[in-house]
Design an enzyme around this catalytic site. Sequence first.
Site, PDB file in Angstrom:
ATOM      1  N   HIS A 131      43.937 -17.301  15.142  1.00  0.00           N
ATOM      2  CA  HIS A 131      44.611 -18.038  14.070  1.00  0.00           C
ATOM      3  C   HIS A 131      45.538 -17.143  13.255  1.00  0.00           C
ATOM      4  O   HIS A 131      46.699 -17.446  13.065  1.00  0.00           O
ATOM      5  CB  HIS A 131      43.591 -18.700  13.147  1.00  0.00           C
ATOM      6  N   PHE A 132      45.006 -15.991  12.784  1.00  0.00           N
ATOM      7  CA  PHE A 132      45.871 -15.243  11.874  1.00  0.00           C
ATOM      8  C   PHE A 132      46.944 -14.457  12.608  1.00  0.00           C
ATOM      9  O   PHE A 132      47.992 -14.169  12.040  1.00  0.00           O
ATOM     10  CB  PHE A 132      45.083 -14.401  10.857  1.00  0.00           C
ATOM     11  N   HIS A 133      46.727 -14.155  13.900  1.00  0.00           N
ATOM     12  CA  HIS A 133      47.832 -13.553  14.647  1.00  0.00           C
ATOM     13  C   HIS A 133      48.956 -14.572  14.820  1.00  0.00           C
ATOM     14  O   HIS A 133      50.127 -14.240  14.717  1.00  0.00           O
ATOM     15  CB  HIS A 133      47.365 -13.016  16.001  1.00  0.00           C
ATOM     16  N   HIS A 179      43.102 -14.463   0.293  1.00  0.00           N
ATOM     17  CA  HIS A 179      43.911 -15.572   0.780  1.00  0.00           C
ATOM     18  C   HIS A 179      45.363 -15.463   0.343  1.00  0.00           C
ATOM     19  O   HIS A 179      46.266 -15.634   1.137  1.00  0.00           O
ATOM     20  CB  HIS A 179      43.370 -16.943   0.419  1.00  0.00           C
ATOM     21  N   TYR A 222      49.980 -15.357   1.600  1.00  0.00           N
ATOM     22  CA  TYR A 222      51.188 -15.976   1.084  1.00  0.00           C
ATOM     23  C   TYR A 222      52.202 -14.936   0.619  1.00  0.00           C
ATOM     24  O   TYR A 222      53.405 -15.161   0.673  1.00  0.00           O
ATOM     25  CB  TYR A 222      50.842 -16.985  -0.017  1.00  0.00           C
ATOM     26  N   ARG A 242      34.589 -11.957  17.010  1.00  0.00           N
ATOM     27  CA  ARG A 242      35.713 -11.052  16.835  1.00  0.00           C
ATOM     28  C   ARG A 242      35.149  -9.643  16.623  1.00  0.00           C
ATOM     29  O   ARG A 242      33.948  -9.464  16.469  1.00  0.00           O
ATOM     30  CB  ARG A 242      36.550 -11.497  15.637  1.00  0.00           C
ATOM     31  N   ARG A 243      36.023  -8.649  16.614  1.00  0.00           N
ATOM     32  CA  ARG A 243      35.647  -7.277  16.288  1.00  0.00           C
ATOM     33  C   ARG A 243      34.479  -6.735  17.099  1.00  0.00           C
ATOM     34  O   ARG A 243      33.515  -6.202  16.550  1.00  0.00           O
ATOM     35  CB  ARG A 243      35.330  -7.146  14.799  1.00  0.00           C
TER      36      ARG A 243
END
Lengths: 543, 162
Positions: free
Chosen positions: A373-375, A222, A226, A436-437
């Site tokens: 989300h993470f893209h 996580h 950041y 995903r994947r």
Amino acid sequence: MGYEMTNNDNVNGLSLANFWVGLIAITLGAVLGVYQVIERVGLFEWLDSPTLYFASVSTHGVLMGFVVTTFMIMGFGYYAATTSLKMPLPGKGLAWFGFYVSLTGTLLAAVPLLLGEASVMYTFYPPLVAHPAFYIGATLLVVGSWFWCFEMIWAMAIWKKAHPGEAVPLVHFGNTANAIMWIFTTLGVASEMLFQLIPWSLGLIETVDVGLARTLFSGTLHAIVYFWLFPAYIAMYTMVPKAIGSKLFSDEMGRIAFIMLLVISVPIGMHHLYLDPFQEAGWKFVHMFGTFLVALPTFLTGFTIIATLELAGRLHGGKGLFGWITALPWKEPLMTAVGCSMMMLTFGGFGGLVNAAYSLDTMVHNTQWITGHFHLIFAGTTIIMYFAIVYHMFPRLLGRTLYSNSLALKQLWLWFVGMLVLTLPWHYLGIIGQPRRISSAPYDSPLVEQWVPYDLGMVAGGIILLISVLMLVFNLYKTHSSEAANLVMEYAESIHPAPRVPALLNGFGFWSVVVIIYLITSYGYPIAQFFIYETFGATTWGV
Amino acid sequence: MHIDQTEKKWIYITLVMTVVMMGVLTFYAVGSNIHPPSGFEPIDSTRLHLSEEFGEDNLGLKKNEDGSLTLTMVAARYGFYPSTVEVPVQTPIKIRIASADVLHGVHVPFTNFATMVVPGYISEVNTTFQKTGDFTLLCNEYCGLGHDHMWSRLKIVPKSSL
């Protein structure tokens, strides 16, 4: 300032070298991305190959997540340190050494990745085993970045000694917070590599405890986000206000946000394990609370940055409730980037709250929602600020004007549009069940038919993003030979200048102790249980 | 140290928002007992076929002595076993899955059944399926080059037909 930088003192070459490795990596990653979306949709039968697809996904993840970020962050940190502290970088040779360690690691890992000998994803996924060179290379990349951390901390210590009682410039305060956070962040993955994956892939140990490996990696998984996000926030606080003719709304809020990110973003990784067995629900619940706390520095940042923008808009003559938005200097790349970044952060932030929710995550876990989300948060919110950073720093590093400002603006808008076209359908695909994947969807089920129209969106998005990256690299390459100009690197002043701040907001000694205590509390038992009770390691499996 | 009045208000608003979100999640976790699949239950994946619980004869839906239902499954490259499962609608079911080889994950779209399946540990999910119909149970964690082909069927049938 009395200090005159000589050619020998500056870190321009060092910064440029780091930036260019990152830029080459993002170009390769974007090419692979376009291949992946086309293969995944199944547009051309001759292109279908799980072997190639999963090698590509693994390479794309390593390039974008580890290589682009690490090198861009190092390049940014070095240049920001010397220009904000107005002193030479201590031990520049060490910084170059770190660069070469990271570069060697990257090249070493690239060989098995491209040969399909490391198709285990950038998250490693034991007990699937990759060639040892992959693990060793990835570890060297991280070890190289530790030199950067050391450099940031060292530079801050020297500056503080020479300026007793004075507030460390916010930009370097942020980079040092990130450096210290990164050291804590990498403890998890470094332990997994050194004690588990490397000896196991070399055949020195026979089995690997997957529960322990996943718990250790969650400690990295996580806060690494950041680490990536930090330079984007730092640029918002310290570069954007200056570039748009405004002042920073609050210097101290910036410090508080950076300290909060340092303290609370590491010990919360277990929300990546919500759906895993081997950890009790109570620990996941505790980490969920911590995860929601991390929303606070982002809320603070959102406020300070939008207040700073409003101030600029009103100084430029904007009136009314929203009139200041159109009055903003959108022709400035940093302005366009921060505007797009804030919008993507808003969309992505809502999605993040869903993932972080203890009980809701089940509905989206490992679906295409997560990829979306993470893209949106990383490739969108964060990377678009990296673009603005290099557009701002390259002309100063090279002593030349940016080759084309209008090309830069078009590139940023294209990136914004491409990212939305790519990720919004992905969110919806996740809700209607797409995992995903996967390289294809051979499920004999009416479910798959619903996915097709949204799948086409990602092909369009992928192509737009590749065009955008090529425009970026072209523009920066041409800047090397554009018109000479003498531009100075300056950072924002605050509306309320704070030449002196409380000691707690000017150093990290106390906060590092807090992180250590928090880490031991939240990860101590969840890791110790693998040693207290009998567990069974998994044997080695190829892909 | 200077904090603007408006900013102070915003800090209070964000604190309240955060506390409310945590409160809602705590309410459902404690009040309705909604937790993600969890629990530390080690098992030797290399000897799974020899274990009593995950032996071939014991897989599938079983009625326990107290009348409750347990569904036992194995995930192994590249399928879920048994490959077709029938379960009754609106009946609490305990699902226990173990991996015989590598990391897997499972979810059934349009139900709330999902868990990771990690070699060396048993996954347990307690759920109640709400609607009848044919559903797809698919592997959602990369497990090797044949990952796409790892899926099976879940038939949710009226209570009376089982």
